[in-house]
Design a protein around this motif. Sequence first.
Motif, PDB file in Angstrom:
ATOM      1  N   VAL A 115       0.930  -1.127   0.109  1.00 46.32           N
ATOM      2  CA  VAL A 115       0.067  -0.064  -0.037  1.00 46.32           C
ATOM      3  C   VAL A 115       0.719   1.313   0.046  1.00 46.32           C
ATOM      4  O   VAL A 115       0.612   2.178  -0.793  1.00 46.32           O
ATOM      5  N   ARG A 116       1.792   1.046   1.106  1.00 49.03           N
ATOM      6  CA  ARG A 116       2.891   2.569   0.839  1.00 49.03           C
ATOM      7  C   ARG A 116       3.570   2.617  -0.453  1.00 49.03           C
ATOM      8  O   ARG A 116       3.969   3.689  -0.935  1.00 49.03           O
ATOM      9  N   LEU A 117       3.956   1.412  -1.163  1.00 49.06           N
ATOM     10  CA  LEU A 117       4.561   1.434  -2.263  1.00 49.06           C
ATOM     11  C   LEU A 117       3.889   1.814  -3.584  1.00 49.06           C
ATOM     12  O   LEU A 117       4.249   2.943  -4.237  1.00 49.06           O
ATOM     13  N   LEU A 118       2.483   1.879  -3.531  1.00 46.11           N
ATOM     14  CA  LEU A 118       1.653   2.156  -4.494  1.00 46.11           C
ATOM     15  C   LEU A 118       1.496   3.630  -4.273  1.00 46.11           C
ATOM     16  O   LEU A 118       1.333   4.365  -5.236  1.00 46.11           O
ATOM     17  N   THR A 175       1.749  10.197  -3.356  1.00 46.08           N
ATOM     18  CA  THR A 175       0.465  10.816  -2.838  1.00 46.08           C
ATOM     19  C   THR A 175      -0.205   9.915  -1.781  1.00 46.08           C
ATOM     20  O   THR A 175      -1.107   9.058  -2.134  1.00 46.08           O
ATOM     21  N   PRO A 176       0.533   9.921  -0.538  1.00 43.97           N
ATOM     22  CA  PRO A 176       0.013   9.231   0.654  1.00 43.97           C
ATOM     23  C   PRO A 176      -1.546   9.494   0.975  1.00 43.97           C
ATOM     24  O   PRO A 176      -1.826  10.938   0.742  1.00 43.97           O
ATOM     25  N   SER A 177      -2.134   8.449   1.179  1.00 45.38           N
ATOM     26  CA  SER A 177      -3.680   8.854   1.429  1.00 45.38           C
ATOM     27  C   SER A 177      -4.162   9.290   2.739  1.00 45.38           C
ATOM     28  O   SER A 177      -5.408   9.348   3.148  1.00 45.38           O
ATOM     29  N   ARG A 178      -3.213   9.315   3.698  1.00 44.47           N
ATOM     30  CA  ARG A 178      -3.534   9.560   4.891  1.00 44.47           C
ATOM     31  C   ARG A 178      -2.802  10.870   5.553  1.00 44.47           C
ATOM     32  O   ARG A 178      -1.403  10.770   5.628  1.00 44.47           O
ATOM     33  N   LEU A 209       4.357  10.938   5.186  1.00 49.01           N
ATOM     34  CA  LEU A 209       5.175  11.558   4.208  1.00 49.01           C
ATOM     35  C   LEU A 209       5.330  10.285   3.057  1.00 49.01           C
ATOM     36  O   LEU A 209       4.955   9.255   3.358  1.00 49.01           O
ATOM     37  N   PRO A 210       5.452  10.865   1.801  1.00 49.99           N
ATOM     38  CA  PRO A 210       5.608   9.766   0.623  1.00 49.99           C
ATOM     39  C   PRO A 210       6.724   9.049   0.929  1.00 49.99           C
ATOM     40  O   PRO A 210       7.949   9.597   1.413  1.00 49.99           O
ATOM     41  N   ILE A 211       6.640   7.825   0.355  1.00 53.42           N
ATOM     42  CA  ILE A 211       7.803   6.807   0.487  1.00 53.42           C
ATOM     43  C   ILE A 211       9.056   7.187  -0.103  1.00 53.42           C
ATOM     44  O   ILE A 211      10.087   7.045   0.573  1.00 53.42           O
ATOM     45  N   TRP A 212       8.934   7.875  -1.184  1.00 59.56           N
ATOM     46  CA  TRP A 212      10.033   8.395  -1.727  1.00 59.56           C
ATOM     47  C   TRP A 212      10.802   9.517  -0.762  1.00 59.56           C
ATOM     48  O   TRP A 212      11.978   9.446  -1.009  1.00 59.56           O
TER      49      TRP A 212
END
Length: 408
Positions: free
Chosen positions: A207-210, A214-217, A221-224
């Motif tokens: 989920v975090r990778l997808l 644009t994190p949904s919560r 922070l975005p994973i990048w």
Amino acid sequence: MAGFGEYSSYNRPYGLDPNREPNDLYDTRYQQIYGYHTPITEEFQGPPLVMDDIPDEENNTYVTTAISVASLITENLLSHPFIVLRRQCQVHNSLKSYHIFPYTLLPVVVRLHRRQDVTTLWKGIGSTCIVRGLNLAVEDVVAKGTGWPKEIGKCSSVLQFLQHITLKCVSLAIITPFYSASLVETVQSDIASDKPALFDVFREGFVRLLEWGTPSRGRMLPIWAIVFPTVALGISKYIAHITLKSITMRILRFQQRHRHELSDAYSSSSSYSKNSQNPLIEDLNLKANIFSFITMEILFYPVETIIHRLHIQGTRTIIDNLDTGTSVTPILTGYEGFIDCYNTTIAREGVAGLYKGFGALVLQLAAHLAIIKLTTLVVTEVSNLLKPAKSPTTSDDSIHSQQKYLFN
């Protein structure tokens, strides 16, 4: 030297001067004492000496193997309760008791066990092991696909070393989303959230990778934005570890060599060959590895604190309040990145804020060393009991008395 032949320190008696001219009296007395005649003009073969300084190779192998296994089990399993404590302290930005010293954690742990069950400090153990196994699997796949060396010992050039470091970076980048999911499982409170299933770490990681950019919560922070500092920390620890281990190994080998030279029982062709399977080399390598591991955990602790806070931000995680050990508290932060997290932590919590939970690390390392020491004592005693009795040999006093008679 003329007429005397070359010989090593292993096969000449104590006190024998190599520059001494041969004579019949010496030859005769040597024959009387040791029961055979050795011509002076040939290579001198004295009586075998009892060298207590050199450990029995078989015994040393058992001890080294046992310590390696105990260290591996301790690092991956038995240390987990201390890892849970230190991570909970690290991500708790409003924690009043910094727990830099171990004794402040003990009453809190007692209250946690009274309020919750005995598994409260073992949460996330399954996902932690999965992430470590996933890291090894990714390294293996990348190594086979690219031909890059997986082990540092197989790097014979600068190019191969850079390829090896690149492989490590790629592996760390791939597992970062899953490490983030595992971190959440490790610090969240059991009484304030549902216990995750064994393979939920894969679901949360994907989920975090997808949600790469644009994190949904909320404030997550975005994973990048987390990948780069996480990879930088991992590769910095790895390079520093192998460097310090190499330096420590050289120092230990020099000290060991010096001690054996002083005792006149050193032989570069036997005990200190460069064969990695030599028990003495394995023992020194294990000591250097443990020392390097401890040093790296201490040096990089502040950086680890910042990165763990970045991973946990926006995940709506509720953790145990380690100020009291009887309540829970949510993690509410709004860091914009690594630099902002560092500056905010220094401004609000001081430099000591980077070392929150350091007492748990001290307990972890102390337990690690204690287990290794106990393993060494147990295996040594057992191997001594099972070792067959040796035939009686000439004692040092007897040898010295014979040599005194020989050269008088």
